[in-house]
Scaffold this motif. Structure first.
Motif, PDB file in Angstrom:
ATOM      1  N   ALA A  59       0.841  -1.206   0.000  1.00 18.89           N
ATOM      2  CA  ALA A  59       0.000   0.000   0.000  1.00 18.89           C
ATOM      3  C   ALA A  59       0.875   1.255   0.000  1.00 18.89           C
ATOM      4  CB  ALA A  59      -0.924  -0.001   1.212  1.00 18.89           C
ATOM      5  N   THR A  60       1.921   1.241   0.806  1.00 15.96           N
ATOM      6  CA  THR A  60       2.848   2.372   0.859  1.00 15.96           C
ATOM      7  C   THR A  60       3.572   2.528  -0.472  1.00 15.96           C
ATOM      8  OG1 THR A  60       3.140   2.007   3.222  1.00 15.96           O
ATOM      9  CG2 THR A  60       4.818   3.332   2.104  1.00 15.96           C
ATOM     10  N   ARG A  61       3.931   1.416  -1.093  1.00 17.68           N
ATOM     11  CA  ARG A  61       4.617   1.467  -2.398  1.00 17.68           C
ATOM     12  C   ARG A  61       3.698   2.076  -3.454  1.00 17.68           C
ATOM     13  NH1 ARG A  61       7.583   3.134  -5.559  1.00 17.68           N
ATOM     14  NH2 ARG A  61       8.455   1.943  -7.245  1.00 17.68           N
ATOM     15  N   GLU A  62       2.403   1.738  -3.417  1.00 23.59           N
ATOM     16  CA  GLU A  62       1.453   2.312  -4.370  1.00 23.59           C
ATOM     17  C   GLU A  62       1.330   3.822  -4.172  1.00 23.59           C
ATOM     18  OE1 GLU A  62      -0.159   1.161  -7.163  1.00 23.59           O
ATOM     19  OE2 GLU A  62       1.349  -0.356  -6.724  1.00 23.59           O
ATOM     20  N   ARG A  63       1.270   4.238  -2.924  1.00 20.31           N
ATOM     21  CA  ARG A  63       1.190   5.675  -2.655  1.00 20.31           C
ATOM     22  C   ARG A  63       2.439   6.385  -3.153  1.00 20.31           C
ATOM     23  NH1 ARG A  63      -1.641   9.114   1.597  1.00 20.31           N
ATOM     24  NH2 ARG A  63      -0.458  11.005   1.429  1.00 20.31           N
ATOM     25  N   LEU A  64       3.587   5.789  -2.924  1.00 19.04           N
ATOM     26  CA  LEU A  64       4.841   6.364  -3.402  1.00 19.04           C
ATOM     27  C   LEU A  64       4.881   6.402  -4.925  1.00 19.04           C
ATOM     28  CD1 LEU A  64       7.568   7.538  -2.657  1.00 19.04           C
ATOM     29  CD2 LEU A  64       8.454   5.213  -2.500  1.00 19.04           C
TER      30      LEU A  64
END
Length: 195
Positions: free
Chosen positions: A124-129
């Motif tokens: 999820a954090t990777r998608e936001r990044l």
């Protein structure tokens, strides 16, 4: 484990084959591909030179180093999500060392559910990044376009005696008449008047 339709490149670093196998088995093939496994920090660093990974899971200790230094290097030099797995007695000291850099740390032993939730958090954090990176790229392109158009406007003002509003309209008209972008029209004007 159910994930989104995005496929993530994963690097699993583990000093033991058993640890690497357990972690790799938790990464569904349809969601994580390729899943590359390495046993040492040196091997992991070599792999990182040629491949961009979305997530990196480091099961400490590695064969040639503990792994915290590698995790810190990853947060500074890549956009990968980093998960560091450490023995319970080393957890507090390691978290103090890596948390501010954005490294997610889990104490061992942990349940499959906790590891699964941590992997979900990283994706999820990777998608936001990834979205922020795309937005940043778009902003850089827009700023570069404005710079090129302004350069062309000032050439038109300087060489043809136009005022700024006329120069702007001229560039827009050139773009519409030739069915090209304002940037391409501005670049053509720059080539004509500086070439």
């Amino acid at each position: 484990m159910v994930f989104s339709s995005t496929v993530y490149a994963a690097l699993v670093l583990s000093g033991t084959d058993k640890g690497a196998s357990i972690i790799s088995d938790m990464l569904p093939i349809g969601q994580f591909s390729p899943v590359t496994v390495a046993s040492s920090g040196g091997e992991g660093r070599r792999l990182l030179l040629s491949t961009d990974y979305d997530i990196v899971i480091i099961n400490t200790p590695l064969r040639d180093e503990f792994g915290a230094e590698l995790a810190l290097d990853l947060t500074q030099n890549t956009s990968a999500g980093v998960l560091l797995l450490v023995k319970g007695e080393q957890y507090d000291r390691t978290v103090d060392q890596v948390e501010r850099a954005g490294v997610l740390t889990l104490p061992k032993p942990f349940s499959q559910q906790v590891l699964s939730a941590s992997i979900r958090l990283m994706t999820a954090t990777r998608e936001r990044l990834r979205l922020l990176e795309m937005k940043n790229t778009g902003l850089r392109e827009k700023i570069d376009e404005i710079r090129v158009v302004n350069h062309a406007k000032w050439l038109l003002i300087d060489r043809l005696g136009m005022n700024e509003a006329d120069a702007h309209r001229y560039i827009e008209k050139q773009a519409m008449d030739t069915r090209i972008s304002k940037r391409a029209a501005a670049e053509a004007i720059i080539r004509t008047h500086e070439g």
